[in-house]
Design a protein around this motif. Structure first.
Motif, PDB file in Angstrom:
ATOM      1  N   ARG A  71      15.499  -5.688  -6.503  1.00  0.00           N
ATOM      2  CA  ARG A  71      14.145  -5.528  -7.035  1.00  0.00           C
ATOM      3  C   ARG A  71      13.302  -6.762  -6.718  1.00  0.00           C
ATOM      4  NH1 ARG A  71      13.963  -9.114 -10.271  1.00  0.00           N
ATOM      5  NH2 ARG A  71      11.717  -8.815 -10.230  1.00  0.00           N
TER       6      ARG A  71
ATOM      7  N   HIS B  34       9.595 -11.375 -13.008  1.00  0.00           N
ATOM      8  CA  HIS B  34      10.305 -12.251 -12.073  1.00  0.00           C
ATOM      9  C   HIS B  34       9.729 -12.022 -10.688  1.00  0.00           C
ATOM     10  CE1 HIS B  34      13.586 -13.036  -9.098  1.00  0.00           C
ATOM     11  NE2 HIS B  34      13.551 -14.185  -9.735  1.00  0.00           N
TER      12      HIS B  34
ATOM     13  N   ASN C 270       0.835  -5.012 -10.605  1.00  0.00           N
ATOM     14  CA  ASN C 270       2.021  -5.837 -10.826  1.00  0.00           C
ATOM     15  C   ASN C 270       2.743  -5.322 -12.076  1.00  0.00           C
ATOM     16  OD1 ASN C 270       3.619  -8.138  -9.969  1.00  0.00           O
ATOM     17  ND2 ASN C 270       2.927  -9.181 -11.810  1.00  0.00           N
TER      18      ASN C 270
ATOM     19  N   LYS D 244       1.768  -7.535   0.901  1.00  0.00           N
ATOM     20  CA  LYS D 244       1.572  -6.898  -0.416  1.00  0.00           C
ATOM     21  C   LYS D 244       0.169  -6.268  -0.497  1.00  0.00           C
ATOM     22  CE  LYS D 244       5.367  -9.066  -2.282  1.00  0.00           C
ATOM     23  NZ  LYS D 244       5.403 -10.286  -3.050  1.00  0.00           N
TER      24      LYS D 244
HETATM   25  P1  RI2 Z   1       8.170 -10.880  -5.577  1.00  0.00           P
HETATM   26  C1  RI2 Z   1       8.360  -7.071  -9.239  1.00  0.00           C
HETATM   27  O1  RI2 Z   1       8.507  -5.699  -9.430  1.00  0.00           O
HETATM   28  C2  RI2 Z   1       7.441  -7.707 -10.264  1.00  0.00           C
HETATM   29  O2  RI2 Z   1       6.371  -6.849 -10.633  1.00  0.00           O
HETATM   30  C3  RI2 Z   1       6.980  -8.905  -9.483  1.00  0.00           C
HETATM   31  O3  RI2 Z   1       5.832  -9.528 -10.038  1.00  0.00           O
HETATM   32  C4  RI2 Z   1       6.714  -8.289  -8.127  1.00  0.00           C
HETATM   33  O4  RI2 Z   1       7.783  -7.354  -7.953  1.00  0.00           O
HETATM   34  C5  RI2 Z   1       6.653  -9.251  -6.974  1.00  0.00           C
HETATM   35  O5  RI2 Z   1       7.877  -9.906  -6.816  1.00  0.00           O
HETATM   36  P2  RI2 Z   1       9.955  -5.035  -9.809  1.00  0.00           P
HETATM   37  O6  RI2 Z   1      10.662  -4.757  -8.501  1.00  0.00           O
HETATM   38  O7  RI2 Z   1       7.995 -10.096  -4.318  1.00  0.00           O
HETATM   39  O8  RI2 Z   1      10.704  -5.953 -10.725  1.00  0.00           O
HETATM   40  O9  RI2 Z   1       7.203 -12.022  -5.669  1.00  0.00           O
HETATM   41  O10 RI2 Z   1       9.591  -3.719 -10.487  1.00  0.00           O
HETATM   42  O11 RI2 Z   1       9.604 -11.301  -5.788  1.00  0.00           O
END
Ligand code: RI2
Length: 331
Positions: free
Chosen positions: A21, A133, A211, A237
């Motif tokens: 994730r 996270h 987010n 993103k």
């Molecule tokens: P990085 C996560 O989603 C969170 O919403 C977090 O802020 C976002 O992805 C970006 O994360 P989830 O997969 O790419 O926990 O910066 O549902 O690691």
């Protein structure tokens, strides 16, 4: 019949089940899955058949989680190069491998660059609040510490899956002073906060941030307390489909993430909603920290034009994802 190697199926399951994730990580895992599918392909070596098979794998990977555009963007990056490649079967496999490796390498480098740029925006003595996270947000906080900035960080728990605990742990491991708070404490703690740093799953062309659910409440509290809010986001993103008016599907996850399955059994008929993300309007965002620089949210459209040329490739894939989950809510 369409088949994928077990390793690819396992990556897809892990993305869906959130063992893998974080928007950046699922993007890299998606690229890796395409690479494995190409390397393990055992069908007819006719180039068109191989390309057709990879198109199916691409759709399969993208359908695992619908909200973070990083996943379709990663898959589109690899598939674009495959679609445009000439040559025989071996060359096509090499193209996929090269493109996937390029995406993964560039993505990791982007997270590092964001860390360096974002750390300069923090000062020693700053109290920062972060939500969920995010590897990109963490990169900023950890780089700040490494470059001699003594900061204190409040980390929300991030119900229902408590990803904030991972953030807390990683900060402490990096020597950053961290304090875990329940999500409901955000507004009262905000009085003691200097800056908010969060990650991103998707940024739309109008500069809105999608987010982890709760981010918009954090932003509201920050706005009220006149605390600046920064978003750490790699350029993959940003949603090229949003330029064309394609809405972002907010993933709805199972109710047993909110209350234990046992409790649900004992209380049949209880209604639960579990949206995994929410939308923060651009007005509540001070800056987006990307690997190409710090931009105001309203410059999202420029980033999209510069990087994607308003490409339709990712849009098609986002639509596949959107069709996948009819129960979801669109932004
Ligand atoms: P990085 C996560 O989603 C969170 O919403 C977090 O802020 C976002 O992805 C970006 O994360 P989830 O997969 O790419 O926990 O910066 O549902 O690691």
């Amino acid at each position: 019949m369409f088949r994928v190697p077990e390793e690819v199926a396992s990556i897809a399951r892990d993305i869906k089940g959130m063992k893998i994730r974080g928007a950046g990580k699922i993007a890299r895992a998606g690229a890796e899955a395409l690479k494995i599918a190409a390397q393990r392909y055992e069908g007819p070596t006719d180039p068109e058949r191989f390309k057709g098979y990879m198109e199916q794998v691409a759709r399969y990977i993208v359908s695992t989680r619908p909200t973070a555009v990083s996943l379709p963007n990663a898959v589109a990056f690899v598939m674009k190069q495959l679609r445009e490649a000439a040559g025989g079967f071996r060359e096509l496999v090499d193209t996929v491998v090269r493109a996937a490796d390029d995406f993964i390498r560039n993505s990791l480098r982007a997270v590092e660059t964001i860390g360096r740029i974002g750390a300069r925006m923090l000062r020693s003595g700053d109290t920062v609040l972060t939500h969920c996270h995010s590897t990109a947000a963490l990169s900023i906080l950890v780089t700040a510490k490494k470059t001699g900035r003594e900061i204190k960080v409040y980390t929300t728990e991030t119900r229902p899956k408590f990803q904030g605990r991972i953030t807390y742990k990683q900060l402490v491991e990096a020597g950053v002073e961290a304090i875990q708070i329940p999500d409901s404490a955000v507004r009262s703690i905000m009085k003691r906060v200097d800056k908010v740093v969060v990650g991103a799953d998707t940024i739309t062309s109008d500069g809105a941030l999608i987010n982890k659910v709760g981010t918009s409440q954090v932003a509201l509290a920050a706005h009220e307390a006149r605390v600046r809010l920064f978003v750490a986001a790699e350029t993959y993103k940003f949603s090229p489909a949003s330029v064309h008016g394609v809405p972002v599907l907010i993933e709805e996850r199972p109710p047993d993430e909110v209350v234990p399955a046992e409790w649900l059994k004992r209380n049949p008929g209880v209604k639960i909603r579990n949206p995994a993300f929410d939308v923060t309007p651009p007005e509540y965002i001070d800056a987006i920290i990307t690997e190409v620089g710090v931009i105001p949210p309203k410059a999202a459209a420029i980033v999209l034009r510069e990087l994607f040329g308003y490409s339709y490739e990712a849009e098609k894939l986002v639509l596949v994802a959107a069709e996948h989950d009819e129960a979801g809510v669109y932004y």
